[in-house]
Every structure is written in C-alpha cells, then in structure tokens.
Design a protein around this motif. Structure first.
Motif, PDB file in Angstrom:
ATOM      1  N   MET A 106      13.598  -4.748   9.492  1.00  0.00           N
ATOM      2  CA  MET A 106      12.731  -4.662   9.091  1.00  0.00           C
ATOM      3  C   MET A 106      11.856  -2.764   9.660  1.00  0.00           C
ATOM      4  O   MET A 106      10.835  -2.550   8.311  1.00  0.00           O
ATOM      5  N   ALA A 107      12.045  -2.555  10.244  1.00  0.00           N
ATOM      6  CA  ALA A 107      12.134  -1.228  10.653  1.00  0.00           C
ATOM      7  C   ALA A 107      12.786  -0.681   9.791  1.00  0.00           C
ATOM      8  O   ALA A 107      11.388   0.447   9.354  1.00  0.00           O
ATOM      9  N   HIS A 108      13.360  -0.475   9.100  1.00  0.00           N
ATOM     10  CA  HIS A 108      14.253   0.452   8.218  1.00  0.00           C
ATOM     11  C   HIS A 108      13.324   0.018   6.925  1.00  0.00           C
ATOM     12  O   HIS A 108      13.147   1.432   6.501  1.00  0.00           O
ATOM     13  N   LEU A 109      13.462  -0.902   6.866  1.00  0.00           N
ATOM     14  CA  LEU A 109      12.035  -1.260   5.581  1.00  0.00           C
ATOM     15  C   LEU A 109      10.889  -0.961   5.596  1.00  0.00           C
ATOM     16  O   LEU A 109      10.712  -0.287   4.447  1.00  0.00           O
ATOM     17  N   GLU A 110      10.392  -0.658   6.848  1.00  0.00           N
ATOM     18  CA  GLU A 110       9.120  -0.191   6.812  1.00  0.00           C
ATOM     19  C   GLU A 110       8.894   2.178   6.762  1.00  0.00           C
ATOM     20  O   GLU A 110       8.333   1.874   5.556  1.00  0.00           O
ATOM     21  N   LYS A 111      10.336   1.883   7.333  1.00  0.00           N
ATOM     22  CA  LYS A 111      10.092   3.439   6.996  1.00  0.00           C
ATOM     23  C   LYS A 111       9.979   3.705   5.911  1.00  0.00           C
ATOM     24  O   LYS A 111      10.146   5.118   5.085  1.00  0.00           O
ATOM     25  N   LEU A 112      11.402   2.829   4.948  1.00  0.00           N
ATOM     26  CA  LEU A 112      11.700   3.588   3.218  1.00  0.00           C
ATOM     27  C   LEU A 112      10.378   3.194   2.519  1.00  0.00           C
ATOM     28  O   LEU A 112      10.127   3.738   1.630  1.00  0.00           O
ATOM     29  N   GLY A 113       8.990   2.650   2.807  1.00  0.00           N
ATOM     30  CA  GLY A 113       8.162   2.168   2.330  1.00  0.00           C
ATOM     31  C   GLY A 113       8.463   1.198   1.243  1.00  0.00           C
ATOM     32  O   GLY A 113       6.904   0.756   0.433  1.00  0.00           O
ATOM     33  N   LEU A 114       8.447  -0.025   1.860  1.00  0.00           N
ATOM     34  CA  LEU A 114       8.963  -1.307   1.206  1.00  0.00           C
ATOM     35  C   LEU A 114       7.669  -2.147   1.919  1.00  0.00           C
ATOM     36  O   LEU A 114       7.986  -3.193   1.398  1.00  0.00           O
ATOM     37  N   VAL A 115       7.324  -1.990   2.735  1.00  0.00           N
ATOM     38  CA  VAL A 115       6.421  -2.933   3.589  1.00  0.00           C
ATOM     39  C   VAL A 115       5.024  -2.643   3.418  1.00  0.00           C
ATOM     40  O   VAL A 115       3.723  -3.458   3.426  1.00  0.00           O
ATOM     41  N   ASP A 116       4.604  -1.859   3.602  1.00  0.00           N
ATOM     42  CA  ASP A 116       2.845  -1.774   4.037  1.00  0.00           C
ATOM     43  C   ASP A 116       2.116  -0.939   3.026  1.00  0.00           C
ATOM     44  O   ASP A 116       3.008  -0.879   2.154  1.00  0.00           O
ATOM     45  N   GLU A 117       1.160  -1.017   2.892  1.00  0.00           N
ATOM     46  CA  GLU A 117       0.724  -1.061   1.536  1.00  0.00           C
ATOM     47  C   GLU A 117      -0.026   0.306   1.808  1.00  0.00           C
ATOM     48  O   GLU A 117       0.815   0.990   2.501  1.00  0.00           O
ATOM     49  N   LEU A 118       0.306   0.201   0.331  1.00  0.00           N
ATOM     50  CA  LEU A 118       0.089   1.851  -0.415  1.00  0.00           C
ATOM     51  C   LEU A 118      -0.928   2.251  -1.503  1.00  0.00           C
ATOM     52  O   LEU A 118      -1.692   1.423  -2.144  1.00  0.00           O
ATOM     53  N   LYS A 119      -2.013   2.913  -0.648  1.00  0.00           N
ATOM     54  CA  LYS A 119      -3.127   3.442  -1.720  1.00  0.00           C
ATOM     55  C   LYS A 119      -3.093   4.651  -2.477  1.00  0.00           C
ATOM     56  O   LYS A 119      -2.091   5.837  -2.203  1.00  0.00           O
TER      57      LYS A 119
END
Length: 294
Positions: free
Chosen positions: A76-89
């Motif tokens: 999950m830490a890797h996926l978050e770094k890749l930009g697949l987890v957090d909100e995008l604005k």
C-alpha cells in the motif's frame, strides 16, 4: 491509506513518462511482490500484466490477492507513492467540460459527489458529460433496489417501482444525478449522457469501456465546424482508477482539449486485486504512449 491526503493532478503536458522515479517505484513494488523483472519500463509493464483481469471479467468478479499484514502495508505504501490511493484534485478552477466516467451505480455516485464537492470549493465547469454505456445493471453490484427506493420511495407501489427501476448504466447515471444533493446552480448546468452501445465479441456481448465512450462522445458532439470543440476538461474518476482512465482520455481527445483528473481517495474496503488491476491498466495504456513516441 491516508484518506486526508490530497494531491493536485498535473496538467496534461506534465504527466511523467519513462522517468527514473516512476521506474524505481514500480520496480520496488514488483520486488515486494516477488515478481521477476529488469529495471526497464517495458519489462516492468510486461511483468505486471499477470494481475490484469480477463477480457470478459468485471472487477467485482476477481478473486483477491492474499498478503500478510506486513507485506500488505508495504504494498500500500508503494501504491500510495505511485498515486493510486489518495484524493486527486485539479489545479485549475474553471473547465469547459466535466467528464464523469461511467461505472457501477455506487461508483458513479462517488464520482458525482466528488464533482459536487469541488463545486462547493469553487471549481466551475460549463457542462457535465456522463460517458456511460448500455451495460445491463447487476442488481447487487449496482445496488439497483437502493436506487429505486430513493427515486420512487420505499412505500411506492410495485407499478411505480417497476417504472422507476433502471435497467442500464445510462439509466442509472440519470437517476443518480436526479437524487444526488447539489447546489442549484450546478444542477442547472447542461448535462449530456453518452449512451454507448454494447457490441458482439465472438461469444458474448461486450460492454463499452472508457475508450469506447470517448470515441462515441467525439462522434456525437462536435462544434459547428465539424471538429470536436476543445477546452479545459476535468476527468472525474475515483481511486485507484483515476490514473489509467486519465491516460485513456489523454490518448483519445484531440490536442485542443487540456485535461486534468480528479478522484476521491480509495476506500478502506478496496481490495489488493482492484489496486493492482488499476495499476496494470494504467501501465498498459501508458505503454501505448511510450510506443507511439519511439
């Protein structure tokens, strides 16, 4: 995952491609999951395709990938770094189009609520385009009964409920827009539904995908001079699907469209298989752009 974290989505011309940072991040993820590869984007993309769902398989039909707690946290830490987890604005405040991408009924509601949230925060758009399809709804996955209750009322007669019951993704999108709370000035905007047909593929009916709905929109909706009208375009998705869907939009729309993407953070219930499928689709579509520029 950190649902409070948000990131501004980079404009179309700034999206990273073939960068060392991207390759290293992807390589670290594959190492964590014991997937053989070399430190090369093509190798990484090819190695990752093992997680892609079958051509006629829906996301909810995929079995999950079981990981122990420690490995799950690292992935999950890797996926978050890749930009697949957090909100995008988006970084811009005004758009000509808001393209809301079709999905299951609950997911379309999540995407519309994201658009409402942005409107309340001051982001503006001149029209809303639902890129939807004639996919038959699935009662459980699409929560058809719940949507019917909201439209007709829980105490409505069977005749009224039958009349209100949506049958396709497009019908579901229309009802989701009808029942979603939003500011009145947003509700008065022009709303277009691109009702993209299914097509017969060998042995089954294939529903339209994001690329199909974009092609249909460009075919149906043109400026007076016969060419697609361009302008700033906000792509409305949700995590972990935002990156791959934005990549598809970028490839299909003419250069007259300047795109940004928005999407709410991935829910805690999102399964590992869904994250990896979204990652694989993003890389698969990214490879198309890489190949085109070689």
């Amino acid at each position: 995952m950190n649902s409070e974290t948000t990131h501004s989505a980079p404009p179309r011309h700034l999206s990273p491609i073939h960068s060392d940072e991207l390759i290293n991040s992807l390589s670290s993820l594959l190492d964590e999951l014991d997937v053989p590869h070399t430190l090369d984007l093509d190798s990484i993309i090819n190695a990752s395709q093992r997680w892609r769902r079958k051509p006629d398989q829906e996301r909810w039909e995929m079995p999950d990938i079981k990981l122990d707690f420690q490995k799950q946290q690292k992935v999950m830490a890797h996926l978050e770094k890749l930009g697949l987890v957090d909100e995008l604005k988006p970084s811009s405040q005004h758009f000509e189009y808001a393209l809301l991408l079709g999905a299951t009924v609950p997911r379309m509601e999540i995407r519309l609520n994201q658009l409402v949230k942005l409107w309340q925060e001051g982001v503006r758009f001149n029209q809303i385009v639902f890129l939807v399809a004639q996919r038959p709804l699935t009662a459980g996955i699409d929560q058809v009964d719940t949507l019917t209750d909201r439209v007709a009322g829980k105490n409505a007669s069977e005749k009224a409920r039958k009349s209100a019951r949506p049958l396709t993704e497009t019908e579901g999108a229309r009802l989701v827009f009808e029942v979603t709370e939003m500011p009145e000035d947003m509700r008065r905007l022009p709303v277009i539904y691109i009702d993209t047909p299914r097509y017969w593929q060998d042995t089954h009916w294939q529903r339209a995908n994001t690329r199909d709905t974009l092609k249909r929109w460009l075919l149906e909706y043109k400026a007076p001079n016969g060419k697609p009208a361009g302008g700033k375009t906000l792509v409305v998705s949700d995590q972990p699907h935002a990156l791959y869907q934005h990549e598809v939009v970028r490839q299909e729309l003419p250069e007259t469209f300047i795109t940004e993407v928005t999407g709410g953070a991935a829910g805690e219930e999102t399964r590992t298989a869904i994250f990896l499928d979204a990652l694989v689709l993003w890389l698969h579509n990214l490879q198309k752009r890489v190949s085109a520029h070689k």
